[in-house]
Scaffold this motif. Structure first.
Motif, PDB file in Angstrom:
ATOM      1  N   GLY A 255       0.821  -1.213   0.000  1.00 11.29           N
ATOM      2  CA  GLY A 255       0.000   0.000   0.000  1.00 11.29           C
ATOM      3  C   GLY A 255       0.851   1.257   0.000  1.00 11.29           C
ATOM      4  N   LEU A 256       1.931   1.225   0.775  1.00 13.66           N
ATOM      5  CA  LEU A 256       2.833   2.378   0.849  1.00 13.66           C
ATOM      6  C   LEU A 256       3.584   2.550  -0.469  1.00 13.66           C
ATOM      7  CD1 LEU A 256       3.337   4.321   3.156  1.00 13.66           C
ATOM      8  CD2 LEU A 256       5.285   2.924   3.861  1.00 13.66           C
ATOM      9  N   GLY A 257       4.072   1.443  -1.033  1.00 15.04           N
ATOM     10  CA  GLY A 257       4.835   1.489  -2.287  1.00 15.04           C
ATOM     11  C   GLY A 257       4.006   2.016  -3.444  1.00 15.04           C
ATOM     12  N   ALA A 258       2.730   1.634  -3.491  1.00 16.32           N
ATOM     13  CA  ALA A 258       1.851   2.059  -4.600  1.00 16.32           C
ATOM     14  C   ALA A 258       1.629   3.567  -4.587  1.00 16.32           C
ATOM     15  CB  ALA A 258       0.515   1.328  -4.508  1.00 16.32           C
ATOM     16  N   ASN A 259       1.744   4.208  -3.410  1.00 18.17           N
ATOM     17  CA  ASN A 259       1.556   5.664  -3.326  1.00 18.17           C
ATOM     18  C   ASN A 259       2.723   6.446  -3.909  1.00 18.17           C
ATOM     19  OD1 ASN A 259      -0.977   6.556  -1.956  1.00 18.17           O
ATOM     20  ND2 ASN A 259      -0.328   4.994  -0.522  1.00 18.17           N
ATOM     21  N   PHE A 260       3.868   5.764  -4.116  1.00 19.99           N
ATOM     22  CA  PHE A 260       5.055   6.449  -4.630  1.00 19.99           C
ATOM     23  C   PHE A 260       5.440   5.957  -6.020  1.00 19.99           C
ATOM     24  CE2 PHE A 260       5.313   6.801  -0.059  1.00 19.99           C
ATOM     25  CZ  PHE A 260       5.672   8.131   0.118  1.00 19.99           C
ATOM     26  N   GLU A 261       4.601   5.138  -6.627  1.00 20.38           N
ATOM     27  CA  GLU A 261       4.917   4.528  -7.925  1.00 20.38           C
ATOM     28  C   GLU A 261       4.269   5.337  -9.051  1.00 20.38           C
ATOM     29  OE1 GLU A 261       6.666   2.718 -10.398  1.00 20.38           O
ATOM     30  OE2 GLU A 261       6.935   1.552  -8.553  1.00 20.38           O
ATOM     31  N   PHE A 262       4.918   5.361 -10.217  1.00 22.87           N
ATOM     32  CA  PHE A 262       4.368   6.107 -11.361  1.00 22.87           C
ATOM     33  C   PHE A 262       4.004   5.220 -12.538  1.00 22.87           C
ATOM     34  CE2 PHE A 262       6.676   9.503  -9.142  1.00 22.87           C
ATOM     35  CZ  PHE A 262       5.654  10.426  -9.028  1.00 22.87           C
ATOM     36  N   ASP A 263       4.319   3.949 -12.474  1.00 28.08           N
ATOM     37  CA  ASP A 263       3.979   3.021 -13.554  1.00 28.08           C
ATOM     38  C   ASP A 263       2.565   2.486 -13.312  1.00 28.08           C
ATOM     39  OD1 ASP A 263       3.655   0.629 -15.095  1.00 28.08           O
ATOM     40  OD2 ASP A 263       5.817   0.566 -15.405  1.00 28.08           O
ATOM     41  N   LEU A 264       1.662   2.707 -14.264  1.00 27.43           N
ATOM     42  CA  LEU A 264       0.244   2.352 -14.085  1.00 27.43           C
ATOM     43  C   LEU A 264       0.060   0.887 -13.720  1.00 27.43           C
ATOM     44  CD1 LEU A 264      -2.770   3.027 -14.317  1.00 27.43           C
ATOM     45  CD2 LEU A 264      -2.602   2.719 -16.771  1.00 27.43           C
ATOM     46  N   LYS A 265       0.727  -0.001 -14.464  1.00 33.93           N
ATOM     47  CA  LYS A 265       0.543  -1.433 -14.212  1.00 33.93           C
ATOM     48  C   LYS A 265       1.163  -1.856 -12.888  1.00 33.93           C
ATOM     49  CE  LYS A 265       0.948  -4.459 -17.575  1.00 33.93           C
ATOM     50  NZ  LYS A 265       1.494  -5.125 -18.779  1.00 33.93           N
ATOM     51  N   LYS A 266       2.289  -1.212 -12.511  1.00 27.29           N
ATOM     52  CA  LYS A 266       2.926  -1.583 -11.233  1.00 27.29           C
ATOM     53  C   LYS A 266       2.081  -1.152 -10.041  1.00 27.29           C
ATOM     54  CE  LYS A 266       7.772  -2.246 -12.273  1.00 27.29           C
ATOM     55  NZ  LYS A 266       9.155  -1.786 -12.077  1.00 27.29           N
ATOM     56  N   ILE A 267       1.377  -0.023 -10.183  1.00 27.02           N
ATOM     57  CA  ILE A 267       0.483   0.423  -9.091  1.00 27.02           C
ATOM     58  C   ILE A 267      -0.597  -0.633  -8.862  1.00 27.02           C
ATOM     59  CG2 ILE A 267      -1.275   2.125  -8.443  1.00 27.02           C
ATOM     60  CD1 ILE A 267       0.438   4.228  -9.931  1.00 27.02           C
ATOM     61  N   ILE A 268      -1.170  -1.142  -9.967  1.00 29.50           N
ATOM     62  CA  ILE A 268      -2.240  -2.139  -9.837  1.00 29.50           C
ATOM     63  C   ILE A 268      -1.660  -3.470  -9.322  1.00 29.50           C
ATOM     64  CG2 ILE A 268      -4.146  -3.285 -11.035  1.00 29.50           C
ATOM     65  CD1 ILE A 268      -4.106  -0.983 -13.058  1.00 29.50           C
ATOM     66  N   ALA A 269      -0.397  -3.776  -9.713  1.00 31.70           N
ATOM     67  CA  ALA A 269       0.253  -4.994  -9.220  1.00 31.70           C
ATOM     68  C   ALA A 269       0.474  -4.910  -7.713  1.00 31.70           C
ATOM     69  CB  ALA A 269       1.587  -5.200  -9.932  1.00 31.70           C
TER      70      ALA A 269
END
Length: 571
Positions: A255-269
């Motif tokens: 959850g924390l990592g997804a808030n700092f990610e910019f790749d669309l597919k990686k956020i959903i992963a």
């Protein structure tokens, strides 16, 4: 070819769904045994268990697969190897069926290994360096789980059979069965990407989007959770306590990592990783029905979310960076509507399907007597889910359009993809309430204080506010931006897990392999083995060839020497 398999899978899925309802109503379980081999006191039996759980899960897997195959028809349009891609997807689904149907460890391993092998082939589908690295990382991480299953198969040879259901009574009283349960939990952790094996899940995004949609919703990553749902009621509680903390931290980290990610597919992963952590958490507390319920609902909205993301990437000329998107809701209203519905279901907004499973999971967790630390980590993770969802929505749909100006964005570009997506939208809206009525004939009795009861709602509101703040980061001052940059490197790097579990570890083994190759394979082993043996055989064969070529001369020479010997010594 796509349409044939789409119709076939859809028909089988509906048949299995109604069969599962029939089995559930009559509380039926059917065991079918195929005796393959008898050797002394040992028997190799292939067992198929048909009950409402396996039939329901199979129907969901096949339904989602049918929609994704329909979707792939347009997404992969123009691919020269489209038929090979569809066949790989079907192999993937068949491996999952193999694993779902049987509680026999051998057949579980066959399905498990089939999933690993086909996922490797699909991740490296786009032949480039990034795909090869991601495929190798995925395959090697999953090999740990395969090795653990092989160890449990070896240990179960003591019992005269590999059917786990026969030995569930003494999981806690027998050392060997405790070791087997440890290995099964290890296998489930690797396949479901819990800490410390989380790094392969975002890396597997190198695969085409239809593959991501299938892998992250109902097949590969849920195989570990399904295995534990089947066998966890008999596992030792100490193992489940350790798994509880691992899954809680996986949920929080993702959850924390997804808030700092910019790749669309990686956020959903990372979102998938967070939800897997939630399933594992509630499963470790003994609520296997709830974990299975959330597993099915999550499969629906996550498949839809990936399909929407794929449609946006497809329209934007294969751009995955959310900073280059924005304002897409004006151009792709139908796709963005589907994406918003699945996002709301992911957040647990009443009364979409995600709410029925997620809210029940949160309240069942609150009912357990846990420490304040675990309670806080769990609810903060729920807030972070809403936070990255709002941030994603802002960047993709509502912010300023940041892509190139000469680009044609329209829902008319992806009509066939929309058919696959609309097939899932109605289930994402209504299936939660329907399944909650079917699954729980006796309602859960949940008695909580007022503040604990509305804690989920409070965290959703706080998460939404945090997500909006994260999306406005560009307005921060330089100092704050620098702090944000350094913290984001740590958080989006999943707490340095890729370095700790893969990149930092594999160099030692690669160097060791180099030394072994140089000193053994091409050194002493070469000297005493293949090379020296080859030279010995070559030289001996050359002598024999010399003899065979000159055998008449040799024969006459030997005869002359024999005659000379007779004349000199005998006569």
């Amino acid at each position: 070819m796509c349409n044939v398999f789409f119709l076939l899978f859809l028909f089988i899925s509906l048949s299995l769904y109604f069969s599962s309802l029939f089995f559930m109503m009559l509380e039926l379980e059917v065991f079918i045994e195929f005796s393959l081999l008898y050797l002394n006191s040992f028997s190799l039996v292939y067992l198929v268990v048909l009950d409402w759980v396996s039939l329901m899960f199979m129907s969901f897997v096949l339904f989602i697969s049918s929609m994704i195959i329909k979707y792939s028809d347009e997404y992969m349009h123009g691919d020269k190897k489209l038929n090979r891609f569809i066949m790989l997807m079907i192999l993937f689904v068949c491996s999952m069926m193999f694993m779902i149907l049987s509680p026999n460890l051998i057949s579980i391993l066959l399905g498990w290994d089939g999933l690993g092998l086909v996922s490797y082939a699909l991740v490296i589908y786009y032949q480039n360096v990034k795909s090869f690295n991601a495929g190798m990382l995925t395959a090697l991480s999953n090999r740990i789980g395969d090795a653990a299953l092989l160890m449990s198969i070896a240990l179960m040879s003591n019992f005269g059979g590999w059917n786990l259901l026969n030995y569930m009574d003494f999981y806690t009283s027998n050392h060997i069965m405790m070791m087997i349960s440890f290995f099964i939990i290890l296998a489930a952790i690797t396949k479901s990407a819990q800490i410390p094996f989380s790094s392969w899940l975002p890396a597997a995004m190198a695969a085409p989007t239809p593959v991501s949609s299938l892998v992250h919703s109902s097949t590969l990553v849920t195989a570990g959770v399904y295995l534990l749902i089947r066998f966890s009621p008999s596992f030792p509680s100490s193992f489940l306590d350790i798994l509880l903390y691992l899954s809680l931290f996986t949920m929080f980290m993702a959850g924390l990592g997804a808030n700092f990610e910019f790749d669309l597919k990686k956020i959903i992963a990372l979102s998938t990783l967070s939800q897997l952590g939630m399933m594992m958490t509630i499963l470790c507390l003994g609520n296997t029905d709830l974990a299975f319920f959330h597993l099915l609902i999550h499969a629906l909205f996550k498949a839809l979310l990936f399909m929407c993301a794929g449609a946006i990437i497809h329209n934007l000329g294969n751009c995955q960076d959310i900073r280059y998107m924005g304002g897409i809701i004006s151009f792709l209203p139908l796709t963005c509507t589907c994406m918003n519905i699945s996002n709301f279901a992911l957040c647990g907004i009443p009364f979409l399907s995600g709410f029925y499973s997620k809210d029940l999971v949160a309240e069942a967790f609150s009912m357990e007597i846990m420490g304040i630390f675990t309670y806080l980590v769990f609810f903060i993770s729920i807030g972070l889910t809403v936070s990255y969802t709002i941030r994603l929505s802002y960047y993709v749909m509502f912010g300023d359009f940041n892509s190139i100006s000469m680009i044609l964005l329209s829902d008319n570009n992806n009509k066939i993809m929309l058919k696959g997506m609309i097939g899932l939208v109605f289930l994402v809206i209504f299936k939660g309430s329907l399944l909650s009525w079917l699954f729980f004939s006796t309602p859960y009795l949940i008695v909580l204080p007022f503040y604990m009861k509305i804690m989920t709602l409070i965290m959703i509101i706080m998460g939404a506010f945090l997500g909006y703040e994260f999306s406005q980061m560009k307005y921060f001052y330089l100092l704050k931006a620098m702090f944000f940059y350094h913290s984001s490197m740590f958080f989006s790097g999943m707490w340095n897990l890729p370095i700790l579990s893969t990149f930092g570890v594999n160099s030692y083994f690669l160097n060791l392999g180099k030394i072994y190759t140089k000193n053994f394979d091409q050194g002493w082993m070469e000297y005493y083995g293949s090379k020296n043996l080859f030279w010995s055989m070559k030289s001996s064969s050359m002598i024999l060839q010399l003899l065979s070529r000159n055998h008449l001369k040799v024969f006459l020479l030997l005869m002359f020497m024999f005659m000379l010997f007779l004349i000199l010594f005998i006569l």
